[in-house]
Design a protein around this motif. Structure first.
Motif, PDB file in Angstrom:
ATOM      1  N   PRO B 117      41.418 -34.116  18.082  1.00 42.48           N
ATOM      2  CA  PRO B 117      42.278 -32.959  17.850  1.00 42.48           C
ATOM      3  C   PRO B 117      43.521 -32.574  18.376  1.00 42.48           C
ATOM      4  CG  PRO B 117      39.828 -32.578  18.392  1.00 42.48           C
ATOM      5  CD  PRO B 117      40.191 -34.058  18.708  1.00 42.48           C
ATOM      6  N   MET B 118      43.823 -33.448  19.456  1.00 40.65           N
ATOM      7  CA  MET B 118      45.115 -33.498  20.007  1.00 40.65           C
ATOM      8  C   MET B 118      46.131 -34.123  19.204  1.00 40.65           C
ATOM      9  SD  MET B 118      46.407 -34.620  23.850  1.00 40.65           S
ATOM     10  CE  MET B 118      45.538 -33.624  24.817  1.00 40.65           C
ATOM     11  N   SER B 119      45.677 -35.075  18.324  1.00 40.45           N
ATOM     12  CA  SER B 119      46.649 -35.770  17.712  1.00 40.45           C
ATOM     13  C   SER B 119      46.830 -34.960  16.363  1.00 40.45           C
ATOM     14  CB  SER B 119      46.005 -36.931  17.043  1.00 40.45           C
ATOM     15  OG  SER B 119      46.724 -37.655  16.077  1.00 40.45           O
ATOM     16  N   MET B 120      45.649 -34.267  15.679  1.00 41.08           N
ATOM     17  CA  MET B 120      45.922 -33.289  14.695  1.00 41.08           C
ATOM     18  C   MET B 120      46.742 -31.994  15.198  1.00 41.08           C
ATOM     19  SD  MET B 120      44.274 -34.522  12.137  1.00 41.08           S
ATOM     20  CE  MET B 120      45.005 -35.871  12.535  1.00 41.08           C
TER      21      MET B 120
END
Ligand code: SF4
Ligand code: SF4
Lengths: 339, 334
Positions: B117-120
């Motif tokens: 989710p951090m990449s998204m």
């Protein structure tokens, strides 16, 4: 379901799943804690080989464990558990007690009681409260029969990164610093990691951590450099009792099953494998254990689950919430166009 | 690692097991390794919950600004655009500064990784940023430049830019819930179904709060309504978090996280009530209500964040629920 399968559930070939072709078999550790003698050779070998910095020299008051836990600068950690166990069919009623503090208390009480009858009440330096029976030329306990054994037992276990089939740390890493090697292990690339810290919260075992002065995340690499040169990891090499066994994971699992059956046959019914099962919450561990008590006694989570299992459901809920927000934001303008 | 927590969850064992009698009822104690945490507490500090707030504020403001722009409410649009972009700048600072190696922040851009989710979220921010920046730039143009060709072009671009930001804003407001839930942190992972609604509600309430604070009463109708809707969603969802069965809920309902979230509830409720009543007439009341909504959102984020941290520090939150799960599975014959 193939998509789901790479996030959760049994997975026969994690390296292949990560895109490696023509890769060596998946390797791992089988740590048989029933033969661990608590020498900490693994801790030392790991520090030496991987040039890991010192991370605090403390006396923790946790039996002989002065490392405390795995961390950014402790990639092997030997746990020491002191336990009172009922002998034979006697039941001392202690089974419900939590292991740590209460047994330390027991020990303290034994010492305190014994000191009263020691020479000068133990007031002389070097006065031993109880005669420990050495130095002696006999084996400990050899002069007496089994009836003289105490209820005390020591559990020792060398903990390490589990190199999970579904690794929470790897799944959440936003930079790609964490990756799956051709051996099926999980490794951080220090030149990529930017210290976002997400992996620290992603690991269901509390293994990986950020080094405060360095800012990056570190953990066991299963000696990736040694593996590539066809050598076994430093800890397994150093272990004098073969409590830490290294090899292809399939072989280790078979060996562990045999060892478990052997122990059960010998009456050690409490022996159990931890992390061996490919059907568990992380798809089975690359580093698994034979334990002589419940996992939490050694500081392991009893039923860890990779957080990624619920990824799809979490995004769906977020999607619904996001759509609701968009709809609400539009509606508040339609509602009262005048003001 | 509070003592209080130790006693409550029976970590110590000696207090509730002082006698060595065998009791008839099995004790609700659990075993652990010297009471040590099983998980690592998050390494994130105040900057992450602060970002949860500023990111949500930016998203809520962008949504309001786009609507205000389309319905000709120039002051509300201006407040939302500038406020939204300002919050985005602060967010970016917080996100970079929280890294262990801030100079490597761009390593986030090496990969796009659906499982992280951090990449998204990084890519949502990358897509959201330009629209937010352009729309704000158009508002901030000095009078002298407005009539020039670049000035006119920029002002023409402002509406599509603002709309693109508004379309991405719900993603920005909600992904942070997945960011927290996609962890082994018991309190965050267990609240995974409710958190997106807490966070989008909180984002709407804070964006609306800023609108009420900065725009004149005549234009701020949509802000007041969004404030009420957002506050309601946040309050209901966060009550649902508090009512979840199981031990982990205690991380939210006791101690400091509870106090923070309770204060948040009062402020949010007060802000919403003001928006429904006094804020329709008085600019001062609107500003007070807006501030209350903003403060409520801040405290909600810090409370939720700290509940997670607490739940990693006490091994009871890890061991007990997992033991219960195993026992239930064994009973179910699996
Ligand atoms: S999730 Fe934890 S135990 Fe599993 S590979 Fe990552 S650091 Fe190791
Ligand atoms: S701290 Fe480093 S290894 Fe851990 S998730 Fe962030 S970038 Fe990846």
């Amino acid at each position: 379901m193939t998509q789901d399968n790479s996030f959760y559930g049994p997975l026969s070939d994690p390296a292949g799943n990560a895109g490696h072709t023509d890769h060596p078999p998946r390797v791992g550790f089988f740590t048989d804690t029933s033969v661990c003698i608590g020498c900490k050779a693994c801790e030392v070998a790991c520090k030496e080989w991987n040039a890991i910095p010192e991370d605090g020299i403390d006396l923790l008051g946790m039996s002989f464990d002065n490392t405390g836990m795995l961390g950014a600068s402790s990639w092997r950690h030997v746990a020491f558990v002191e336990q009172q166990r009922p002998l034979g069919r006697q039941d001392a009623g202690l089974a419900d007690l939590p292991v740590g503090p209460s047994s330390t208390q027991e020990t303290a009480e034994v010492v305190a009681d014994a000191l009263e009858v020691a020479k000068r009440g133990g007031g002389d330096l070097g006065t031993a409260p109880v005669d420990l029976g050495f130095p002696s030329f006999d084996l400990p306990g050899a002069g007496t029969g089994a009836e003289a054994r105490t209820e005390f037992r020591w559990l020792m276990s060398s903990d390490v990164c589990k190199h999970c089939t579904h690794a929470g740390c790897l799944d959440v890493c936003p930079t790609g610093a964490l990756f799956r090697t051709e051996f099926g292990t999980v490794v951080v690339q220090p030149d990529i990691c930017n210290g976002c810290g997400y992996c620290v919260s992603g690991c269901p075992y509390g293994v990986i951590d950020r080094r405060p002065d360095d800012g990056r995340a570190w953990k066991c690499t299963m000696c990736y450099d040694r593996l590539r040169d066809g050598m076994e990891p430093a800890c397994a090499k150093a272990c004098p009792t073969d409590s830490i066994q290294y090899g292809p994971l399939d072989e280790l699992r078979e060996r562990a099953d045999r060892r478990l059956a052997q122990l059960h046959e010998a009456g050690v019914t409490e022996a159990q494998l931890y992390g061996r099962d490919p059907d568990d919450g992380v798809g089975g561990d690359g580093a698994f254990f034979l334990l002589l008590d419940d996992p939490e006694v050694y500081g392991f989570p009893p039923d860890p689950v990779v957080p990624t299992r619920d990824l799809m459901s979490m995004w769906k809920h977020a999607g619904v919430a996001a759509s609701a927000l968009l709809a609400a934001s539009a509606a508040v303008f339609l509602g009262g166009a005048r003001r | 690692m509070s003592r209080e927590g130790a006693g409550r969850h029976g970590r110590g064992g000696r207090d509730d097991d002082g006698s060595r009698e065998r009791s008839m009822v099995p004790k609700a104690t659990f075993r652990s390794y010297y009471g040590r945490p099983v998980l690592k507490p998050p390494v994130w500090e105040w900057k992450v919950p602060a970002y949860l707030f500023t990111g949500g504020l930016s998203a809520g403001s962008a949504l309001l600004a786009a609507g205000a722009d389309l319905t000709r409410r120039p002051e509300l649009a201006r407040a939302g655009r500038i406020g939204g972009f300002g919050a985005l700048l602060v967010s970016t600072y917080l996100l970079v500064a929280d890294l262990g190696r801030p100079e490597r922040f761009h390593h986030m851009l090496r990969v796009a990784k659906p499982s992280s989710p951090m990449s998204m979220g990084t890519w949502i921010l990358v897509a959201y940023g330009p629209g937010s920046a352009l729309a704000a730039a158009a508002e901030l143009l000095p009078a002298g430049v407005r009539a020039s060709l670049p000035g006119r072009l920029l002002r023409m671009a402002a509406r599509p830019a603002g709309l693109s930001a508004a379309l991405l804003a719900p993603g920005l407001a909600s992904y942070t819930a997945v960011l927290l839930s996609q962890t082994a942190v018991p309190a965050w992972h267990d609240a995974r179904r409710e958190l997106p609604f807490v966070f989008t509600g909180s984002a709407a309430a804070s964006g609306a709060g800023l609108g009420m604070l900065l725009a004149p009463v005549a234009e701020a109708g949509p802000a007041r309504r969004l404030g009420v809707v957002g506050a309601a969603a946040e309050l209901v969802a966060s009550r649902l978090v508090d009512r979840r069965p199981g031990l982990v809920t205690e991380a939210y309902t006791t101690g400091r996280p509870h106090r923070l979230r309770q204060a948040s509830e009062y402020l949010t409720l007060g802000g919403a009530l003001t928006a429904l009543t006094l804020a329709r007439r008085s600019r001062a009341a609107a500003a007070a209500g807006g501030l209350a909504l903003l403060a409520g959102s801040v405290l909600q984020r810090f409370g939720t964040f700290e509940a997670g941290v607490v739940s990693t520090k006490d091994p009871a939150y890890v061991v007990k629920p997992q033991r219960e799960r195993l026992a239930a599975r064994a009973e179910g014959g699996g």
